[in-house]
Design an enzyme around this catalytic site. Structure first.
Site, PDB file in Angstrom:
ATOM      1  N   LYS A   1       0.836  -1.208   0.000  1.00 59.70           N
ATOM      2  CA  LYS A   1       0.000   0.000   0.000  1.00 59.70           C
ATOM      3  C   LYS A   1       0.869   1.256   0.000  1.00 59.70           C
ATOM      4  CE  LYS A   1      -3.370   2.622   2.712  1.00 59.70           C
ATOM      5  NZ  LYS A   1      -2.532   3.833   2.689  1.00 59.70           N
TER       6      LYS A   1
ATOM      7  N   LEU B   1      -5.352  -0.023   6.801  1.00 57.22           N
ATOM      8  CA  LEU B   1      -4.292   0.907   7.142  1.00 57.22           C
ATOM      9  C   LEU B   1      -4.782   2.333   6.935  1.00 57.22           C
ATOM     10  CD1 LEU B   1      -1.168  -0.790   5.459  1.00 57.22           C
ATOM     11  CD2 LEU B   1      -1.714  -0.717   7.905  1.00 57.22           C
ATOM     12  N   ASP B   2      -4.231   3.264   7.715  1.00 56.24           N
ATOM     13  CA  ASP B   2      -4.611   4.668   7.582  1.00 56.24           C
ATOM     14  C   ASP B   2      -4.212   5.215   6.206  1.00 56.24           C
ATOM     15  OD1 ASP B   2      -5.497   4.522  10.177  1.00 56.24           O
ATOM     16  OD2 ASP B   2      -3.695   5.441  11.027  1.00 56.24           O
ATOM     17  N   PHE B   3      -4.764   6.376   5.870  1.00 56.82           N
ATOM     18  CA  PHE B   3      -4.594   6.997   4.561  1.00 56.82           C
ATOM     19  C   PHE B   3      -3.126   7.103   4.153  1.00 56.82           C
ATOM     20  CE2 PHE B   3      -4.575  10.935   1.872  1.00 56.82           C
ATOM     21  CZ  PHE B   3      -5.367  10.459   0.834  1.00 56.82           C
TER      22      PHE B   3
ATOM     23  N   HIS C   1      -6.350   3.773  14.957  1.00 59.21           N
ATOM     24  CA  HIS C   1      -5.124   4.576  15.105  1.00 59.21           C
ATOM     25  C   HIS C   1      -4.272   4.097  16.279  1.00 59.21           C
ATOM     26  CE1 HIS C   1      -6.304   7.223  11.958  1.00 59.21           C
ATOM     27  NE2 HIS C   1      -7.213   7.888  12.634  1.00 59.21           N
TER      28      HIS C   1
END
Length: 235
Positions: free
Chosen positions: A72, A106-108, A189
């Site tokens: 990613k 997963l976060d941005f 998070h």
């Protein structure tokens, strides 16, 4: 049929064409096959990907289970659809992408290993805290990482919003502001909030591993590949 296993007698009885007595006869006469094997045990499991036949007639064709490893990149949403941003599924050149889901978001701006599949049971084994499979991250921070961080992470960090303490996590210091963190949960998070406990902002976050599966170093950000049979069986 959902992603959970179902008894073959129940699977057949749920079809409008068979009643329970007919199902019993079909099984006794061994006219039912699951994935090419004749079955007579009413408890035999039928899964989402099973091929089920009565005589020569296919009642459930079965679908191929699919498993992908993606590197990613930053600026990509961990979602199957999003109107304003590119999603991880947009990076896949595969048919029927709407059947796939993400095992562990997963976060941005977080990078690294992402696993994408249509096998719900497999992804649950990979992500549920009960299985205690580690998720390993490379972490970079704004300030120096103190020597006391590791003991706090091992004991658990209290999150007031959820009124819970995180499960023990392992911290390995790699440099003044770089560390490798292994956790067995995947709370909102979580890594950033754990370092936030010390008012230390996470400036870079990269997932290297989920359970036994390690990000293929040959994959550049945005690239992906199918998992091998051996990798699939490891979970």
């Amino acid at each position: 049929m959902n992603r959970f296993a179902m008894r073959v007698d129940r699977f057949l009885s749920n079809l409008p064409r068979f009643n329970r007595q007919q199902v019993r006869v079909l099984l006794v006469e061994r006219r039912v096959s699951v994935d090419g094997v004749a079955v007579s045990d009413p408890h035999h499991e039928v899964r989402e990907f099973s091929r089920v036949c009565v005589d020569a007639e296919v009642l459930q064709a079965g679908r191929a289970a699919r498993y992908f490893m993606l590197h990613k990149p930053q600026g990509c949403v961990s979602a199957t659809s999003e109107p304003q941003h590119r999603t991880v599924l947009d990076l896949l050149d595969e048919p029927d992408k709407d059947e796939l889901h993400i095992a562990g978001r997963l976060d941005f701006n977080t990078t690294g290993l992402m696993l994408i599949t249509n096998d719900g049971q497999w992804s649950r084994r990979l992500t549920q805290p009960q299985t205690k499979l580690p998720k390993v991250y490379l972490v970079q921070t704004e300030q120096d990482i103190g020597p006391h961080y590791a003991a706090t992470f091992t004991a658990g960090v209290y999150f007031a919003f959820e009124d819970l303490t995180t499960q023990p996590a392992d911290l390995q210091l790699l440099g003044p502001r770089t560390a490798r963190l292994s956790i067995i949960e995947g709370r909102y998070h979580q890594v950033k909030r754990m370092f936030g406990h010390f008012n230390n902002k996470v400036t870079g976050l990269h997932r290297e591993r989920m359970g036994p599966l390690v990000l293929d170093p040959s994959l550049a950000p945005g690239e992906y590949r199918a998992l091998s049979e051996e990798e699939i069986r490891q979970v």
